[in-house]
Write a protein that holds these residues in place. Structure first.
Motif, PDB file in Angstrom:
ATOM      1  N   VAL B  26       0.860  -1.176   0.000  1.00 54.61           N
ATOM      2  CA  VAL B  26       0.000   0.000   0.000  1.00 54.61           C
ATOM      3  C   VAL B  26       0.893   1.222   0.000  1.00 54.61           C
ATOM      4  CG1 VAL B  26      -0.182  -0.115   2.529  1.00 54.61           C
ATOM      5  CG2 VAL B  26      -1.877   1.195   1.277  1.00 54.61           C
ATOM      6  N   VAL B  65      -4.480  -0.865  -3.018  1.00 54.75           N
ATOM      7  CA  VAL B  65      -3.986  -1.897  -2.099  1.00 54.75           C
ATOM      8  C   VAL B  65      -3.799  -3.201  -2.862  1.00 54.75           C
ATOM      9  CG1 VAL B  65      -4.602  -3.275  -0.075  1.00 54.75           C
ATOM     10  CG2 VAL B  65      -5.052  -0.811  -0.095  1.00 54.75           C
ATOM     11  N   PHE B  72      -1.343  -8.600   3.188  1.00 53.92           N
ATOM     12  CA  PHE B  72      -2.726  -8.118   3.234  1.00 53.92           C
ATOM     13  C   PHE B  72      -3.546  -9.083   4.075  1.00 53.92           C
ATOM     14  CE2 PHE B  72      -7.139  -7.864   1.766  1.00 53.92           C
ATOM     15  CZ  PHE B  72      -7.373  -6.515   1.978  1.00 53.92           C
ATOM     16  N   THR B 429       0.376   0.353   8.454  1.00 57.67           N
ATOM     17  CA  THR B 429      -0.169   0.712   7.137  1.00 57.67           C
ATOM     18  C   THR B 429       0.735   1.722   6.455  1.00 57.67           C
ATOM     19  OG1 THR B 429      -2.403   0.363   8.002  1.00 57.67           O
ATOM     20  CG2 THR B 429      -2.219   1.565   5.923  1.00 57.67           C
TER      21      THR B 429
END
Lengths: 482, 482
Positions: B26, B65, B72, B429
Motif C-alpha cells: 500500500v 492496495v 494483506f 499501514t
C-alpha cells in the motif's frame, strides 16, 4: 502473482480465439445432449492438468453463446465495451472490496467521482448514490428508501404497526417490483399495476384515480415507480406528468431508467426523459445499452445521507470510528451488501476513454440504427410493427409468413401467429443466424423484440441481415410444424 | 472482438507489472491528498488516448492496495486463486447473464453441477441452491425462505396480518442480519441477540430461554441463525446442539458458514461443523477463505423447489413456457436478481484444476499456518491472545508495548490499550509492512485479528515477519502519540 503455472497468461488468447469472427453465435444443443457432450469436461471429481483444463475450457466456450456478436439481440445487453472489460479484468485481479477507504482508496474516490458525474447527468447534483448488483436490487433500494423516509421507525420496529402501504407501477414495468414487494414485506397485492396506453406508457389519469382510491381507504401510497424504457416495448412513461402527481400527493417518485437512462448520455435524446430531475430516486444500468460488463448498475437518490441513515448498521469490526483517516470516506455502510465489487471502475474506464462526447455519439448511433430497423420493418412485406414511433432502441414486430397473409385475422389466426414467432426463433437459434427475444404482451400475441446496444457497433447492413434471417426462417414454416 | 485499439491486449501486462513482487502492499495517502495526487487521472471530463489511459490506470493501481500480497491480512479475503481469476476473466469477457438456458447453456449446467457438488459437501444432497451477490444477500435469502415456508401468504399479502416474528442470532454474528431484518420488514428489534460464551459461541441454554419466552408471548420464532465462523473470533456455534433445539421447536435453522464453510473441504476439519447437515439453509462464500475472486457466494437449502416457489414471478418476456427446450433449465426465476453473473464458473475452475484433494490440502495448510501463528503469539513476550484454541483460522490478540507491561491492568490501562492497537495499525499501514484488522468486541478493547486464507500460500517465516512488524511498530509507540 501466482499464475497457476502459465494458465493466466494464456487466458487472453483463449478468450480471443474462442470468441473471434469465425466462431458461430451459438451451437445449440438440448440440455441433456449438451450434458452428454460435455460430460468429462464438466466433471470435477478429479484434478486436471493445465493442458486438460484448457481443452475443457475451450470446449465450454465453443458451446457458449457469443454475446459479442452482432447477431446476439436476445437481451438488453450485448458485447462489452473493451475499456469496460479492461476495467472488469483489473478489478477482478486486484480483488478489491468496496466498503472502506483503507482497502479501496483509489476505487473509493473513483466511485464517488463517477456517482457525482452521473448525478449531474440526471439532474440530481446534490444527491447520493451507490452501485448495486443489478436493477432488481436497485428496485429494493428504492422501496426501502421511500419507506424509511415515510416511516423511519420501520428500521427497528418493522412493518407490523405501520399503515397499509401501496406501490404504483405500470403493467408493462419490470417484474422486479413484484419480487421486491414480496421480499420487503409489502406483499405483491400492495402493488397497483396501472394500465398503459397504446404506446406502452402508464396512463397517468388512472394512476391518479388509483392514488385517490387508496388514500380514501386510509392506505399510504409509498412509491410510484415510473419506467423510462420498459423491457419489451422500450416505452418511457410521462415522467413530467407523473412527477406533478407525485408532488401533489407527496409521494416518492422512483424512475426505473435501467434501460432508458443511457439516452441521457446524448444532448439530443435527453429530452425523452424530461422530468427525471424531479425524481426522489433513479436506477440506471450502464451494463445494458452502454456496454459495461455485467453488473454495472447504479442507484441514485436526490437526498444526501438518507441511504446511510436507512441502511447503516455501524459494524464495529469494519466501520471503526477511531481510524486514523477521515471515516466519511468509508462509504460502505450505506449498502445492503458487505463486500461489494468495484463496478464503478468499469463505467469510469469507459467514460475516461471515450469522454461524454464519445458516449453521446454511441447513443445517437444506436438510436439511428434502431430507427433504421423500425423503418425497414415498416416497409418490408410480411413484417408488422407492434408500436411506433420508437421511444428507446427497441423494435417490436411480427413476421407474418406468406401463407398467413391476406387472411381474416381472427382469434385462431392470432393463435397461430402466437406459435409461429417462437418457431421462427427456434429456427434462427438452431441455424445460429440470430438470437432474438420474443414475448407476448397484454393482448398482443408473441412478437419479436430487437433491442440495440452500443456494442458491437453495427451498420445498416447488419440490420438488414437480421431481418432477412427472420424472413427466411419465417418462410420455412409450414402449418404442420406448428 | 473490439479490443479498444490494443488496450485489451495490454491489460494482462499492466496488471502483472503493477501487482508484482516489488510493488508495495500500500502507498497510503489521506483521502484529500490522494484526490490531489490523482486529480488529472480521476478526471473524466475529456476523452484520453490509450497511452494516457494506461498512464492513469497504472497510477491508480500504484495507489491501490495489493490484496495479493501475503501482508494483506485486513479482511477475510486475500489473493485470488489464479484459476478462479481465469474463470472471472472469461465470464466477464463472455458477458453472460445467468437466467435462461438459451443465453447461458453451458454456464447453466456448470452452476447446477457446482451447486450439486457443494450440496453433497454440506450433506444436503437433495437440496437446492443459488449463487448470490454476497453473504449479506444470502442472509436475506435465508430469512425470505424461512418466512415463506412458515407463511406462504406473505408473498401476496405481506407482513401486515402475520404474527409477530422473531429471529435468533449470537451477539458475535454478522451484522447483515440486522440489515436484512430492516429490509425484509421484520425490524431490527425482532432480532434476539443471544450472548456468547468465552469462546465466542452462542450460549445454547440462553437461546432456548429466549425461544420459550417469545413462544409464551405468542410470537413466532421464524429462524435461528447459527454462525460457523464469526467475523472477528472465527467462532463456530455448536451446530448440533442448536439443531436439536430447532427440531424441538420446529424452527428454521440457517447456518451462516460464509467464513467457516471452507473447512468442510477437508476431511480433517469437517468435524468442526458437525450438525450442519441438519440445516434448512446454509450460506458459504468461497470468495473468502478459498480464494475465488469476489463475489462467489452460495445460498443452499435442504428443500427442493422452495426457492423457486418463494421467489418466482414468471416474467413472460424471459421465462416463456412455450420455448423449444425443457424450460426447467431456465433456473433464473428462483433468484431475487434478474441478470446475474456466472459466479459459479470461478469456483468450478478452481475445483476442476485442483480437485477436492487440492482444496483439502489448502484448507489444512491454512489451518496449520494459523495454528503456528497462534502458538507464536502465545509464546512471544508482549503478545496476548484474546481466545484459544482456534476454531477458524482467525488469530486474535493484543500487542502490549514494553512500556505498558508489568502494570496494573485497570480500566485506564485498557483504555490506553484501546488506543494503542489502532495506532500500531496506522504505523503498519503507513510503512506498508502489514495491513491487519483490528476491532473491539463486547468487553474486549481494540485487538488485532489476523485471518488466514488459501492464497497467497504462506510459510511460517511470513507469519513471523508479520508478528515482527507488529512488535516493531508497537515499540515505536510512545505515550504522547496517544
Amino acid at each position: 502473482m501466482d499464475r497457476g503455472g502459465n494458465f493466466l497468461e494464456r487466458v487472453y488468447g483463449i478468450i480471443e480465439e474462442e470468441s473471434s469472427g469465425h466462431t458461430p453465435l451459438v451451437n445449440f444443443k438440448y440440455p441433456e445432449e449438451l450434458q452428454e457432450i460435455l460430460r468429462n469436461d464438466l466433471d470435477i471429481s478429479e484434478p486436471v492438468s493445465n493442458e486438460e483444463l484448457e481443452k475443457s475450457v475451450r470446449k465450454i466456450l465453443q458451446y457458449s453463446v457469443k454475446t459479442n456478436k452482432h447477431t446476439f439481440r436476445n437481451q438488453l445487453y450485448g458485447a462489452t465495451d473493451p475499456y469496460g472489460l479492461a476495467g472488469a479484468w483489473i478489478a477482478e485481479a486486484f480483488n478489491t472490496s468496496q466498503y472502506t477507504f483503507e482497502v479501496a482508496p483509489v476505487f473509493t474516490l473513483i466511485e464517488l467521482n463517477v456517482i457525482s458525474r452521473v448525478l449531474d447527468m440526471f439532474g440530481l447534483s446534490n444527491g447520493d448514490g451507490i452501485f448495486s448488483p443489478g436493477g432488481s436490487i436497485s428496485m429494493m433500494y428504492a422501496l426501502v428508501a421511500a419507506r424509511y423516509k415515510a416511516f423511519p421507525e420501520i428500521k427497528s420496529k418493522g412493518m407490523k404497526n405501520l399503515p397499509e402501504m401501496t406501490i404504483y407501477t405500470s403493467e408493462d414495468s419490470h417484474y422486479s417490483i413484484m419480487k421486491a414487494a414480496h421480499w420487503l414485506g409489502f406483499g405483491t397485492e400492495s402493488v397497483r399495476t396501472i394500465r398503459v396506453n397504446g404506446s406502452g406508457q402508464m396512463i397517468t389519469e388512472e394512476l391518479e384515480v388509483a392514488l385517490k382510491h387508496d388514500l380514501s381507504h386510509q392506505r399510504y401510497p409509498v412509491m410510484v415507480n415510473v419506467t423510462a424504457g420498459t423491457t419489451v416495448l422500450g416505452a418511457i412513461d410521462d415522467i413530467e406528468e407523473i412527477s406533478a402527481i407525485c408532488r401533489k400527493y407527496k409521494i416518492w417518485m422512483h424512475v426505473d431508467a435501467c434501460w432508458g437512462g443511457s439516452l441521457l448520455l446524448s444532448p439530443k435524446f435527453k429530452i425523452k426523459l424530461k422530468g427525471i430531475e424531479n425524481a426522489n430516486s433513479i436506477s440506471w444500468n450502464p451494463h445494458k445499452m452502454a456496454g459495461a460488463p455485467l453488473q454495472c448498475s447504479l442507484f441514485l437518490l436526490s437526498e444526501k445521507n438518507l441511504l446511510h441513515k436507512a441502511n447503516s448498521a455501524a459494524a464495529q469490526y469494519l466501520f471503526q470510528q477511531d481510524k486514523f483517516y477521515d471515516v466519511r470516506y468509508d462509504t460502505g455502510d450505506k449498502s445492503i451488501q458487505c463486500g461489494r465489487k468495484v463496478d464503478a471502475f468499469k463505467l469510469w474506464m469507459i467514460w475516461k476513454a471515450r469522454g461524454i462526447e464519445g458516449m453521446a455519439h454511441m447513443t445517437e448511433h444506436t438510436m439511428e440504427l434502431a430507427e433504421f430497423c423500425l423503418q425497414s420493418v415498416a416497409s418490408k412485406p410480411g413484417f408488422r410493427l407492434v408500436i411506433a414511433p420508437m421511444q428507446c432502441p427497441n423494435v417490436c414486430f411480427w413476421y407474418i409468413p406468406s401463407f398467413m397473409r391476406h387472411q381474416v385475422e381472427d382469434d385462431s389466426w392470432w393463435e397461430l401467429m402466437h406459435k409461429i414467432t417462437p418457431k421462427i426463433k427456434e429456427l434462427l437459434t438452431k441455424s445460429a443466424r440470430l438470437m432474438v427475444a420474443y414475448s407476448p404482451l397484454r393482448h398482443h400475441k408473441n412478437f419479436f423484440r430487437i433491442a440495440f446496444t452500443f456494442h458491437p457497433v453495427l451498420e445498416d447492413k447488419h440490420v438488414l441481415e437480421m431481418l432477412q434471417a427472420i424472413e427466411e426462417c419465417g418462410e420455412m414454416i409450414t402449418s404442420d410444424m406448428l
